[in-house]
Design a protein around this motif. Structure first.
Motif, PDB file in Angstrom:
ATOM      1  N   ILE A 101       3.334   7.605  -9.934  1.00 57.24           N
ATOM      2  CA  ILE A 101       3.670   6.380  -9.672  1.00 57.24           C
ATOM      3  C   ILE A 101       2.155   5.708  -8.996  1.00 57.24           C
ATOM      4  O   ILE A 101       2.146   5.743  -7.835  1.00 57.24           O
ATOM      5  CB  ILE A 101       4.874   5.913  -9.086  1.00 57.24           C
ATOM      6  CG1 ILE A 101       5.803   6.576  -9.914  1.00 57.24           C
ATOM      7  CG2 ILE A 101       4.810   4.400  -9.146  1.00 57.24           C
ATOM      8  CD1 ILE A 101       7.188   6.194  -9.056  1.00 57.24           C
ATOM      9  N   ILE A 102       1.477   4.993  -9.780  1.00 57.52           N
ATOM     10  CA  ILE A 102       0.362   4.514  -9.073  1.00 57.52           C
ATOM     11  C   ILE A 102      -0.050   3.156  -9.131  1.00 57.52           C
ATOM     12  O   ILE A 102       0.561   2.259 -10.304  1.00 57.52           O
ATOM     13  CB  ILE A 102      -0.941   4.995 -10.352  1.00 57.52           C
ATOM     14  CG1 ILE A 102      -0.943   6.534 -10.224  1.00 57.52           C
ATOM     15  CG2 ILE A 102      -2.434   4.459  -9.481  1.00 57.52           C
ATOM     16  CD1 ILE A 102      -1.821   7.047 -11.599  1.00 57.52           C
ATOM     17  N   SER A 103      -0.373   2.569  -8.191  1.00 63.49           N
ATOM     18  CA  SER A 103      -0.222   1.062  -7.709  1.00 63.49           C
ATOM     19  C   SER A 103      -1.147   0.333  -8.554  1.00 63.49           C
ATOM     20  O   SER A 103      -2.229   1.177  -9.203  1.00 63.49           O
ATOM     21  CB  SER A 103      -0.803   0.995  -6.366  1.00 63.49           C
ATOM     22  OG  SER A 103      -2.166   0.912  -6.022  1.00 63.49           O
ATOM     23  N   ASP A 104      -1.008  -0.830  -8.989  1.00 67.18           N
ATOM     24  CA  ASP A 104      -1.673  -1.881 -10.054  1.00 67.18           C
ATOM     25  C   ASP A 104      -2.874  -1.673  -9.539  1.00 67.18           C
ATOM     26  O   ASP A 104      -3.727  -1.549 -10.714  1.00 67.18           O
ATOM     27  CB  ASP A 104      -0.996  -2.835 -10.076  1.00 67.18           C
ATOM     28  CG  ASP A 104       0.522  -3.042 -10.535  1.00 67.18           C
ATOM     29  OD1 ASP A 104       0.822  -2.349 -11.468  1.00 67.18           O
ATOM     30  OD2 ASP A 104       1.067  -4.066 -10.665  1.00 67.18           O
ATOM     31  N   ASP A 105      -3.505  -1.767  -8.441  1.00 62.17           N
ATOM     32  CA  ASP A 105      -4.811  -1.905  -8.019  1.00 62.17           C
ATOM     33  C   ASP A 105      -5.618  -0.817  -8.459  1.00 62.17           C
ATOM     34  O   ASP A 105      -6.632  -0.854  -8.808  1.00 62.17           O
ATOM     35  CB  ASP A 105      -5.082  -2.511  -6.913  1.00 62.17           C
ATOM     36  CG  ASP A 105      -4.636  -1.888  -5.709  1.00 62.17           C
ATOM     37  OD1 ASP A 105      -3.384  -1.402  -5.869  1.00 62.17           O
ATOM     38  OD2 ASP A 105      -5.116  -1.383  -4.799  1.00 62.17           O
ATOM     39  N   VAL A 106      -4.909   0.580  -8.162  1.00 59.35           N
ATOM     40  CA  VAL A 106      -5.448   1.683  -8.702  1.00 59.35           C
ATOM     41  C   VAL A 106      -5.589   1.987  -9.783  1.00 59.35           C
ATOM     42  O   VAL A 106      -6.763   2.363 -10.620  1.00 59.35           O
ATOM     43  CB  VAL A 106      -4.718   3.003  -7.827  1.00 59.35           C
ATOM     44  CG1 VAL A 106      -5.428   4.217  -8.326  1.00 59.35           C
ATOM     45  CG2 VAL A 106      -4.896   2.661  -6.319  1.00 59.35           C
ATOM     46  N   VAL A 107      -4.375   1.607 -10.713  1.00 60.73           N
ATOM     47  CA  VAL A 107      -4.364   1.589 -12.104  1.00 60.73           C
ATOM     48  C   VAL A 107      -5.726   1.045 -12.920  1.00 60.73           C
ATOM     49  O   VAL A 107      -6.299   1.673 -13.584  1.00 60.73           O
ATOM     50  CB  VAL A 107      -3.177   1.267 -12.766  1.00 60.73           C
ATOM     51  CG1 VAL A 107      -3.156   1.081 -14.132  1.00 60.73           C
ATOM     52  CG2 VAL A 107      -2.144   2.458 -12.382  1.00 60.73           C
ATOM     53  N   LYS A 108      -5.683  -0.250 -12.540  1.00 56.39           N
ATOM     54  CA  LYS A 108      -6.799  -1.037 -12.747  1.00 56.39           C
ATOM     55  C   LYS A 108      -8.272  -0.457 -12.585  1.00 56.39           C
ATOM     56  O   LYS A 108      -9.177  -0.471 -13.799  1.00 56.39           O
ATOM     57  CB  LYS A 108      -7.041  -2.442 -12.111  1.00 56.39           C
ATOM     58  CG  LYS A 108      -7.850  -3.434 -12.663  1.00 56.39           C
ATOM     59  CD  LYS A 108      -7.870  -4.560 -11.830  1.00 56.39           C
ATOM     60  CE  LYS A 108      -8.932  -6.035 -12.470  1.00 56.39           C
ATOM     61  NZ  LYS A 108     -10.063  -5.137 -13.098  1.00 56.39           N
TER      62      LYS A 108
END
Length: 141
Positions: A101-108
């Motif tokens: 489960i990867i935070s939105d900022d890291v996924v971006k």
């Protein structure tokens, strides 16, 4: 496949680091990860550190897979000392299958660096004093 990473952790050494006075190591995990590791330890009768060490191996494997996906440029979006470890969460479902489960900022940042057509896969294991993890970043077809 875009990238693959593997990591191995000796959970006894990990536990020693975790228990050092003033250690901030546990802060690299989310509250949910910590709670799940405590619950899994209580359920299985083995060490909390063993379960947390497997998640640490998973976070390291994720970083390695991302680095592999970036090759040959190897221009990581984060300097290693600023990598947001707590933003990479490893949680297991009711039958203990782990997922990232990867935070939105890291996924971006992952999408910006390797493309947004990727999926993440993780496997965790531990045997004796060794915890291990493999992460694959797969390009969707």
């Amino acid at each position: 496949m875009a990238g693959m990473g593997h990591d191995v952790v000796d959970y006894l050494q990990f536990e020693e680091q975790l228990n050092l006075a003033g250690s901030r190591f546990e802060r690299l995990f989310s509250r949910r990860e910590i709670a799940q590791c405590h619950a899994r330890s209580a359920e299985s009768g083995d060490s909390y550190a063993q379960h947390l060490a497997a998640r640490w191996a998973g976070k390291e494997a994720f970083l390695k897979a991302w680095s592999h996906a970036l090759a040959p440029s190897c221009d990581m979006p984060y300097a290693i000392e600023y990598f947001p470890w707590e933003s990479i969460e490893i949680m297991s479902d009711a039958v203990h299958r782990p997922s990232l489960i990867i935070s939105d900022d890291v996924v971006k940042r992952v999408y910006d660096s390797v493309g947004n057509d990727v999926r993440f896969h993780i496997s965790l294991s531990h045997d004796g004093t060794v915890a291990s993890a493999v992460v694959i970043i797969e390009r969707s077809v």
